[in-house]
Scaffold this active site. Structure first.
Site, PDB file in Angstrom:
ATOM      1  N   ASP A  96      -3.680   3.430   5.718  1.00  0.00           N
ATOM      2  CA  ASP A  96      -3.366   2.265   4.891  1.00  0.00           C
ATOM      3  C   ASP A  96      -3.710   0.949   5.591  1.00  0.00           C
ATOM      4  OD1 ASP A  96      -2.321   4.078   3.055  1.00  0.00           O
ATOM      5  OD2 ASP A  96      -0.327   3.972   3.939  1.00  0.00           O
ATOM      6  N   LYS A 128       3.739  -2.190   2.652  1.00  0.00           N
ATOM      7  CA  LYS A 128       3.259  -1.885   1.290  1.00  0.00           C
ATOM      8  C   LYS A 128       4.249  -0.983   0.583  1.00  0.00           C
ATOM      9  CE  LYS A 128       2.277   2.639   1.895  1.00  0.00           C
ATOM     10  NZ  LYS A 128       2.958   3.728   1.225  1.00  0.00           N
TER      11      LYS A 128
END
Ligand code: ATP
Length: 318
Positions: A147, A13
């Site tokens: 995450d 990400k």
């Protein structure tokens, strides 16, 4: 040992927005972030075995724990706890041999460890025929890595709270071309947050808010506007701790990047290119300028953790 295995590909990400609110009494900060999954990915294979183990190969493998501290193995344990709670019977060979092929650099602000945790969850859910929903897997993931739930979803997603409360962002079908610059030095995430608090020096900090300009740019699918709207409150403290990042960011902008930002708590910098060929030019120019350890091109948004291979799986569990 029988060859029952599942392989999952999982994205890194970047954060297109990372706004950090006031320090909370529990030591965390409330965040508003826009996660964006990119085509730079790890591959994680789980194979039925007598006991749990993990093997790591590829980019930065020597910096990744090859024991129970590995986030992929923590995810396996968390999922096993769910099977126990629900009375789900898992096959006789309930151990898993996890193999991680890393392409996502370690401790780079790209959430590679969380990604591997998410991949292990998807792979074991399949190996053990659990059939958990994405929402159920997200709940397990949130307990493993900050995450990890996002790595299950992929795409472009708004994160709130500590980043674990996720809402899909309304965006166009646009495909973005990114260039990543990997840094020579390292930055610790808690140290970067600590530097942010120090620089704020007790001054009042507003509650974090989603950037209307970034969301409008993403809805329009307009790379020029997206490039101008990128923001990260952790960039200034990261640059203060690793001043070489300023040269990297400036070099990318000088070479025509539409936007440049430190990813998460760094030290990776990313740049938005106009199109695929501009991304190639930008990657070559950054590499030649000697302002980073290495470069990679990636596109986004990418899918979340996805099964890409199964072997002998139909004979497991039944
Ligand atoms: P964070 O900001 O959460 O620290 P990051 O994106 O900067 O994350 P990661 O690549 O996720 O960096 O690595 C963070 C730390 O997690 C590393 O120092 C590493 O030792 C540890 N770790 C545990 N399991 C893994 C894994 N499977 N892959 C990468 N790192 C892992």
């Amino acid at each position: 040992m029988a060859n029952y295995s599942v392989t999952v590909r999982v994205p890194a990400k970047i954060n297109l927005q990372l706004t950090v609110g006031p320090l909370r009494p529990d030591g965390y900060h409330d965040l508003v972030t826009v996660f964006h999954a990119i085509s730079l990915s790890d591959e994680v294979t789980v194979e039925a075995a007598d006991g749990d183990s993990v093997t790591v190969t590829g980019e930065g493998a020597d910096q990744v724990p090859a024991d129970r501290d590995n986030l992929a193995l923590k995810a396996v344990s968390a999922l096993r706890a769910v099977t126990a709670l629900r009375g789900i019977r898992i096959p006789d060979m309930a151990g898993v041999a996890v193999t991680i092929r890393k392409r996502i650099p370690v401790a780079a602000g790209l959430a590679g460890g969380s990604a591997d945790a998410a991949a292990a969850l998807v792979a074991c859910d399949e190996l053990w025929h659990m059939g958990l929903s994405q929402a159920e897997l997200c709940e397990v993931a949130a307990g493993v890595g900050s995450d990890a739930a996002f790595a299950l979803l992929g795409g472009t997603v708004v994160g709130q709270g500590r980043g674990e409360r996720l809402t899909s962002a309304l965006v166009s079908q646009a495909r973005y071309h990114w260039v990543l610059a990997f840094a020579d030095g390292g930055l610790s995430t808690p140290a970067v947050y600590g530097m942010l608090d120090k620089r704020r020096d007790g001054a009042p900090v507003a509650e974090p808010e989603l950037s209307n300009e970034l969301m409008a740019a993403l809805r329009a699918g307009n790379p020029e506007r997206v490039g101008k709207s990128l923001s990260n409150d952790l960039q200034a403290p990261a640059v203060a701790m690793l001043p070489a990042l300023r040269h990297t960011l400036d070099a990318g902008l000088d070479f025509g990047a539409l936007g440049a930002l430190v990813s998460g708590s760094g030290p990776t910098c990313f740049f938005l290119a106009r199109d695929a060929s501009h991304a190639t030019d930008l990657a070559v120019a950054l590499s030649a300028a000697g302002v980073c350890r290495g470069v990679a091109r990636a596109t986004g948004p990418a899918s979340g953790a996805t099964v890409i291979d199964r072997a002998g799986i139909d004979r497991v569990g039944g």
